[in-house]
Design an enzyme around this catalytic site. Sequence first.
Site, PDB file in Angstrom:
ATOM      1  N   TRP A   1       0.815  -1.222   0.000  1.00 38.58           N
ATOM      2  CA  TRP A   1       0.000   0.000   0.000  1.00 38.58           C
ATOM      3  C   TRP A   1       0.840   1.259   0.000  1.00 38.58           C
ATOM      4  O   TRP A   1       0.506   2.244  -0.676  1.00 38.58           O
ATOM      5  CB  TRP A   1      -1.004  -0.013   1.153  1.00 38.58           C
ATOM      6  CG  TRP A   1      -2.101  -1.005   0.915  1.00 38.58           C
ATOM      7  CD1 TRP A   1      -2.330  -2.153   1.608  1.00 38.58           C
ATOM      8  CD2 TRP A   1      -3.099  -0.971  -0.130  1.00 38.58           C
ATOM      9  NE1 TRP A   1      -3.406  -2.819   1.066  1.00 38.58           N
ATOM     10  CE2 TRP A   1      -3.896  -2.121   0.009  1.00 38.58           C
ATOM     11  CE3 TRP A   1      -3.389  -0.079  -1.166  1.00 38.58           C
ATOM     12  CZ2 TRP A   1      -4.960  -2.411  -0.845  1.00 38.58           C
ATOM     13  CZ3 TRP A   1      -4.451  -0.361  -2.010  1.00 38.58           C
ATOM     14  CH2 TRP A   1      -5.216  -1.511  -1.852  1.00 38.58           C
TER      15      TRP A   1
ATOM     16  N   LYS B   1     -12.441  -1.699   6.899  1.00 37.14           N
ATOM     17  CA  LYS B   1     -11.634  -2.615   7.705  1.00 37.14           C
ATOM     18  C   LYS B   1     -12.064  -2.637   9.173  1.00 37.14           C
ATOM     19  O   LYS B   1     -12.447  -3.675   9.669  1.00 37.14           O
ATOM     20  CB  LYS B   1     -10.156  -2.328   7.521  1.00 37.14           C
ATOM     21  CG  LYS B   1      -9.653  -3.041   6.261  1.00 37.14           C
ATOM     22  CD  LYS B   1      -8.893  -2.234   5.287  1.00 37.14           C
ATOM     23  CE  LYS B   1      -8.736  -2.974   3.972  1.00 37.14           C
ATOM     24  NZ  LYS B   1      -7.889  -2.265   3.020  1.00 37.14           N
TER      25      LYS B   1
ATOM     26  N   ASP C   1      -1.431   6.588   6.517  1.00 36.67           N
ATOM     27  CA  ASP C   1      -2.508   5.718   6.044  1.00 36.67           C
ATOM     28  C   ASP C   1      -2.697   4.658   7.122  1.00 36.67           C
ATOM     29  O   ASP C   1      -1.891   3.745   7.261  1.00 36.67           O
ATOM     30  CB  ASP C   1      -2.118   5.081   4.702  1.00 36.67           C
ATOM     31  CG  ASP C   1      -3.160   4.060   4.224  1.00 36.67           C
ATOM     32  OD1 ASP C   1      -4.167   3.843   4.930  1.00 36.67           O
ATOM     33  OD2 ASP C   1      -2.949   3.490   3.131  1.00 36.67           O
TER      34      ASP C   1
HETATM   35  C1  LIG Z   1      -7.365  -1.553   2.057  1.00 36.44           C
HETATM   36  C2  LIG Z   1      -6.272  -0.541   2.101  1.00 36.44           C
HETATM   37  C3  LIG Z   1      -6.203   0.526   1.189  1.00 36.44           C
HETATM   38  C4  LIG Z   1      -7.161   0.664   0.030  1.00 36.44           C
HETATM   39  O1  LIG Z   1      -8.400   1.050   0.452  1.00 36.44           O
HETATM   40  P1  LIG Z   1      -9.550   1.392  -0.617  1.00 36.44           P
HETATM   41  O2  LIG Z   1     -10.626   1.894   0.268  1.00 36.44           O
HETATM   42  O3  LIG Z   1      -9.882   0.134  -1.337  1.00 36.44           O
HETATM   43  O4  LIG Z   1      -9.011   2.430  -1.529  1.00 36.44           O
HETATM   44  C5  LIG Z   1      -5.181   1.436   1.337  1.00 36.44           C
HETATM   45  N1  LIG Z   1      -4.291   1.345   2.333  1.00 36.44           N
HETATM   46  C6  LIG Z   1      -4.331   0.342   3.227  1.00 36.44           C
HETATM   47  C7  LIG Z   1      -3.313   0.278   4.314  1.00 36.44           C
HETATM   48  C8  LIG Z   1      -5.316  -0.632   3.138  1.00 36.44           C
HETATM   49  O5  LIG Z   1      -5.351  -1.632   4.027  1.00 36.44           O
END
Ligand SMILES: *Cc1c(COP(=O)(O)O)cnc(C)c1O
Length: 364
Positions: A102, A196, A172
Amino acid sequence: MKAIFNFASGPGVIPQAVLQQAQDEFRNWNGHGCSILEMPFTGNAFKEVMHRAKEQLRSLLAIPSHYHILFLHGGASAQFSLVPLNLLGCHTRADYIETGHWSARAILEGQRYCHVNVVASNRKDGFTRVPQQHEMQPDTKAAYCHYTSNETANGNQFHYLPNSGRVPLVVDMTSDFLTRPFDVASYGMIYASSQKNIGSAGFTVVIIREDLLDRASHITPQVFHYKAQSEAHSLLNTPVTFAVYLAEKIFRWIEAQGGLQIMERNAIARSHQLYRAIDESDGFYRCHVELSSRSLVNVCYTLQNNTLTPLFLQRAAERGLINLGGHSALGGIRASLYNAMPETGVMALTNFMKQFAEEHRCDV
Ligand SMILES: *Cc1c(COP(=O)(O)O)cnc(C)c1O
């Protein structure tokens, strides 16, 4: 019905109590005679849900008043562009720490907008650990320093706060948001998409310090303009109303469980139980992530004999242990242990793993 334990990485498991409550009021929400899905987002009833969700989140994380909370469209992936668009201001450079799938995606996207300085990367180690502070080479001219607190696909996690000096830290936190307490004031900005630990897919939480709110490039789309959305209380256009409604329930559920300290205690208990089963399997299962960087949320491992992986996944699913396949680019096994995963789920998984190892130890 036999127990099903869902180890999906996202959208992930949601507390049964929250699903039940949503079901109970699905067709007649709060006596309105219609579903939350049918309520106008401009009406007071929905505005109240949006407001309560944010206040609940503010209380869970003790978010200081000079931080703004936004609920935006586009997932965390949209933030890979929106962070540079909104935060570069007069800067032309930004720092990024690369720790896996990511953060690499964030870097690729960031490079479309500015000069990206990769402060540290453990790509050559196969992202099996996060870099230590002394390995980082920050750029004092950077607009911000971006990192990924938990690499969902690679199974590594920061267990310390990177020091970016005077450069605002942007994180993030999508996959470990609300799994542990943290000090919001250490960050310039935090973002996490909702699927999540915040319930259903649909929106991205942005928590941003006030002085960073008004730096956006003039080409930033209005619905993605942090200041514009802050002024509009995240209601510039139709939000994903159902996801916000569900998130408000999840925040209250976390509080009712005892808050983030309890979420962290549970995360430690769950993940340690699983790592122990891996480490004590005489090499039948292997986790390649170094001890100090192991994720408490996404436990990634492989079978010594990789040809057994499809059988492992099939047998696990037959036992009600579902969605255990690793990230499509990496393979192997990944057990995502989000807040709503009960400890009995991990126990069922480790019992299955022991039995599977005994039955297949001699298959090579
Ligand atoms: C799942 C995830 C993303 C992507 O998320 P989307 O909502 O599908 O864009 C980005 N960063 C991390 C750390 C993730 O776990």
